[in-house]
Design a protein around this motif. Sequence first.
Motif, PDB file in Angstrom:
ATOM      1  N   VAL A 130       4.952  -1.921  -8.546  1.00 39.56           N
ATOM      2  CA  VAL A 130       3.807  -0.689  -8.479  1.00 39.56           C
ATOM      3  C   VAL A 130       3.780   0.397  -9.565  1.00 39.56           C
ATOM      4  O   VAL A 130       2.608   0.629 -10.826  1.00 39.56           O
ATOM      5  CB  VAL A 130       4.504  -0.323  -7.361  1.00 39.56           C
ATOM      6  CG1 VAL A 130       3.844   1.189  -7.175  1.00 39.56           C
ATOM      7  CG2 VAL A 130       4.327  -0.777  -6.045  1.00 39.56           C
ATOM      8  N   TRP A 155       0.288   4.946  -3.622  1.00 39.57           N
ATOM      9  CA  TRP A 155       0.333   3.147  -3.993  1.00 39.57           C
ATOM     10  C   TRP A 155       0.896   2.626  -2.522  1.00 39.57           C
ATOM     11  O   TRP A 155       0.875   1.829  -1.732  1.00 39.57           O
ATOM     12  CB  TRP A 155      -0.134   2.980  -5.045  1.00 39.57           C
ATOM     13  CG  TRP A 155      -0.191   1.281  -5.259  1.00 39.57           C
ATOM     14  CD1 TRP A 155      -0.559   0.237  -4.149  1.00 39.57           C
ATOM     15  CD2 TRP A 155      -0.399  -0.125  -6.596  1.00 39.57           C
ATOM     16  NE1 TRP A 155      -0.103  -1.067  -4.624  1.00 39.57           N
ATOM     17  CE2 TRP A 155      -0.292  -1.329  -5.903  1.00 39.57           C
ATOM     18  CE3 TRP A 155       0.329   0.692  -7.660  1.00 39.57           C
ATOM     19  CZ2 TRP A 155      -0.330  -2.296  -6.813  1.00 39.57           C
ATOM     20  CZ3 TRP A 155       0.427  -0.320  -8.945  1.00 39.57           C
ATOM     21  CH2 TRP A 155      -0.328  -1.808  -8.359  1.00 39.57           C
ATOM     22  N   THR A 156       2.706   3.389  -2.854  1.00 36.12           N
ATOM     23  CA  THR A 156       3.928   2.691  -2.020  1.00 36.12           C
ATOM     24  C   THR A 156       3.444   2.842  -0.679  1.00 36.12           C
ATOM     25  O   THR A 156       3.745   1.968  -0.445  1.00 36.12           O
ATOM     26  CB  THR A 156       4.553   2.892  -2.814  1.00 36.12           C
ATOM     27  OG1 THR A 156       5.333   2.816  -4.116  1.00 36.12           O
ATOM     28  CG2 THR A 156       6.284   2.516  -2.029  1.00 36.12           C
ATOM     29  N   TYR A 174      -4.252  -0.818  -5.350  1.00 33.22           N
ATOM     30  CA  TYR A 174      -3.787  -1.247  -6.515  1.00 33.22           C
ATOM     31  C   TYR A 174      -5.617  -0.725  -6.757  1.00 33.22           C
ATOM     32  O   TYR A 174      -5.882   0.523  -7.986  1.00 33.22           O
ATOM     33  CB  TYR A 174      -4.041  -2.566  -7.078  1.00 33.22           C
ATOM     34  CG  TYR A 174      -3.514  -2.493  -8.889  1.00 33.22           C
ATOM     35  CD1 TYR A 174      -2.665  -2.017  -9.594  1.00 33.22           C
ATOM     36  CD2 TYR A 174      -5.237  -3.210  -8.990  1.00 33.22           C
ATOM     37  CE1 TYR A 174      -3.117  -1.056 -10.854  1.00 33.22           C
ATOM     38  CE2 TYR A 174      -5.531  -3.037 -10.883  1.00 33.22           C
ATOM     39  CZ  TYR A 174      -4.256  -2.532 -11.314  1.00 33.22           C
ATOM     40  OH  TYR A 174      -4.498  -2.146 -13.004  1.00 33.22           O
TER      41      TYR A 174
END
Length: 207
Positions: free
Chosen positions: A163, A18-19, A198
């Motif tokens: 996150v 996700w990062t 997400y």
Amino acid sequence: MLKILGKSTSINVRKVLWTCAEIGLPYELEQYGSGFQPTGTAEFLRLNPNGMVPVIIDEGQALWESNTICRYLASKHGRTDLLPAEPLARAQVEKWMDWQATELNNAWRYAFMALVRRSPAHADAAAVIASAAEWNRLMALLDAQLAGTSAYVCGDQFTLADVVLGLSLNRWLSTPIERPPLPALQTWSERLSTRPGYRQHGANGVP
């Protein structure tokens, strides 16, 4: 290119994925873990002596610990929106990241292993109840924080704290336990769901 070693269903690997999505960072993912390449080999243990995922290989060096990896990637690519440069603002983000990795993870582990993973080693009904209760208590603390900011964990801006804790939120919502009504968490969940990262790596049907 950045190489990520880890199973794409792992909550800690998904923090890194996700990062990368937030940064727009290309990577090569090699699946390691249960059902994939083993993490107990001498080759893997040279990269991470703990035998756990994720591990990244960047600029010829290995780095492990998911929250550390996320901080490294944000810092390397100048994403001060995700991880502020100012010391106190950065510490506020890291505080919530560390809380996720220590307090929150320890709370949910027994209930999650029993109810989702169906682990025979987690069959104590009283321990499941206690774990779920502590999990709910800590999520209520997060709800209070979000009620105060009315946006994201550390204020008006989305950060790495969102996150790591967003993935924890998804796990909490996906585990069959009784949950108290926590409206700020619900609003935050809806806000996170507008982010492609997400939807791809958090609320993607995997607890």
